[in-house]
Design an enzyme around this catalytic site. Structure first.
Site, PDB file in Angstrom:
ATOM      1  N   CYS A   1      -0.624   4.111   2.020  1.00 40.61           N
ATOM      2  CA  CYS A   1      -0.506   3.923   3.467  1.00 40.61           C
ATOM      3  C   CYS A   1       0.912   4.187   3.959  1.00 40.61           C
ATOM      4  O   CYS A   1       1.121   4.825   4.991  1.00 40.61           O
ATOM      5  CB  CYS A   1      -0.895   2.492   3.845  1.00 40.61           C
ATOM      6  SG  CYS A   1      -2.477   1.913   3.203  1.00 40.61           S
ATOM      7  N   ASP A   2       1.904   3.666   3.227  1.00 48.69           N
ATOM      8  CA  ASP A   2       3.260   3.611   3.742  1.00 48.69           C
ATOM      9  C   ASP A   2       4.270   4.489   3.005  1.00 48.69           C
ATOM     10  O   ASP A   2       5.371   4.715   3.498  1.00 48.69           O
ATOM     11  CB  ASP A   2       3.768   2.163   3.702  1.00 48.69           C
ATOM     12  CG  ASP A   2       2.884   1.215   4.490  1.00 48.69           C
ATOM     13  OD1 ASP A   2       2.319   1.649   5.508  1.00 48.69           O
ATOM     14  OD2 ASP A   2       2.752   0.044   4.085  1.00 48.69           O
TER      15      ASP A   2
ATOM     16  N   CYS B   1       0.838  -1.196   0.000  1.00 42.48           N
ATOM     17  CA  CYS B   1       0.000   0.000   0.000  1.00 42.48           C
ATOM     18  C   CYS B   1       0.869   1.240   0.000  1.00 42.48           C
ATOM     19  O   CYS B   1       1.353   1.679   1.059  1.00 42.48           O
ATOM     20  CB  CYS B   1      -0.941   0.007   1.204  1.00 42.48           C
ATOM     21  SG  CYS B   1      -2.075   1.423   1.226  1.00 42.48           S
TER      22      CYS B   1
END
Length: 352
Positions: free
Chosen positions: A149-150, A146
């Site tokens: 996300c990261d 992701c």
């Protein structure tokens, strides 16, 4: 399978992530005594879902210093339990949605529920090669599924990164990563993308993106600090090369956890539950879908939580309309008439 214990509830919830627990919190606060099945290593992931496979979560409100994914999911569960949600660490094997009450069946329980909220999520697809795993590999130490996300984490800033995939998601993630990485490689085993033409153009026109067509990844390597590079094979020449990168992102799709439904609900070609736009209502009255199991676009913890709230309120309204049980998450007309001059309900009744 032995004799099943039969339980009844106005609302049964299947899932263990932010969508499931947000739904549970709202339903439980409405005094509807929900039952939640969090699963036991369902889809190969611990209770808590995709968040348990990540480390620092820095984009969920309320945690200015970030929080570990596992700690966040533990907090979800504790809050659900605080309001007396009955939680079972059992995986749902099958459901019967042919009539109400709906039946939800595990190895040891059969639950009869007037409404059902499905929040089973979707699992990010990952490739299996040396160094890609969790125990002896670099998963969460440079490898992720992701980018949104990261990708903004300090470890991915001003360093070369790679994305594996060839669809729109891969293009979007590669473009997103150019904000942080010094260079982004898109690795694709075919000699052309399957992404839409407009997304291909955006990626190919980006000066920080380099595409490696007809390449497969053989190995990820690094040290105790994290990922240092990949070994790639050219599928046309069989040549093996090293690609120094500090981050690798899988963008090869997700698999929604819907097989146990056995086509009793309408799903799309990729297996995601279809819901009414602007709602969590499915093709069967009284059945709702929340979180990534019905969301192939955003797939974020915060959007999953929001849809869990929607599902809970819609389930409660369904019960009220059918005079099954009166919920209490919103003030009734009589309560509104008796509100103080400021027009606000007491905290225990006020929607949040």
């Amino acid at each position: 399978m032995g004799q099943l214990e039969t339980l009844t509830t106005p609302v049964c919830i299947i899932g263990s992530g932010p969508a499931a627990h947000t739904a549970a919190i709202y339903v439980a606060r409405a005094e509807l005594a929900p039952i939640l099945f969090e699963g036991w290593m369902a889809n190969g992931i611990a209770a808590g879902g995709q968040l348990t496979t990540t480390t620092d979560v820095e984009n969920f409100p309320g945690f200015p210093q970030g929080i570990l994914g596992g700690e966040l999911t533990d907090a979800f569960k504790e809050q659900s339990k605080r309001f007396n949600t009955r939680i079972f660490s059992e995986t749902v094997d099958e459901v019967d949605l042919s009539k109400r009450p709906f039946k939800v069946i595990t190895d040891t329980h059969q639950v009869e529920a007037d409404t059902l909220i499905i929040a089973t999520g979707a699992v990010a697809k990952r490739l299996d090669f040396k160094g890609a795993g969790e125990n002896e590999g670099f998963w969460n130490r440079g490898i992720s599924a992701c980018a949104v996300c990261d990708g903004a984490a300090p470890m991915f800033r001003k360093v070369p990164l790679a994305v594996i995939g060839g669809g729109d998601s891969a293009m979007e993630e590669a473009i997103f990563l150019t904000r942080y990485g010094s260079k982004v490689y898109i690795i694709h085993r075919r000699d052309e993308f399957r992404a839409s033409k407009i997304m291909q153009k955006r990626a190919l026109d980006n000066p920080k993106i380099e595409v490696l067509f007809s390449h497969s990844t053989l190995e990820a390597y690094g040290d105790t600090k994290g990922l240092n590079g990949l070994k790639l094979q050219n599928l046309k020449t069989n040549e093996i090369r090293d690609l120094p990168v500090k981050g690798l992102f899988f963008a090869i799709g997700h698999e929604p956890a819907t097989k146990f439904l056995q086509n009793q609900l309408k799903i799309d070609a990729d297996g995601y539950i279809l819901t009414t736009p602007g709602s969590t209502k499915t093709s069967i009255d009284g059945v709702y879908a929340a979180g990534d199991v019905q969301d192939k676009k955003y797939r974020q913890a915060i959007t999953a939580a929001g849809s869990g709230c929607m599902a809970a309120l819609e389930a409660e309204h369904f019960l009220q309309e059918h005079e099954i049980q009166q919920g209490k998450s919103e003030p009734s007309t009589a309560e509104n008439e008796a509100l103080p001059d400021n027009g606000r309900a007491p905290p225990e009744h006020r929607p949040v």
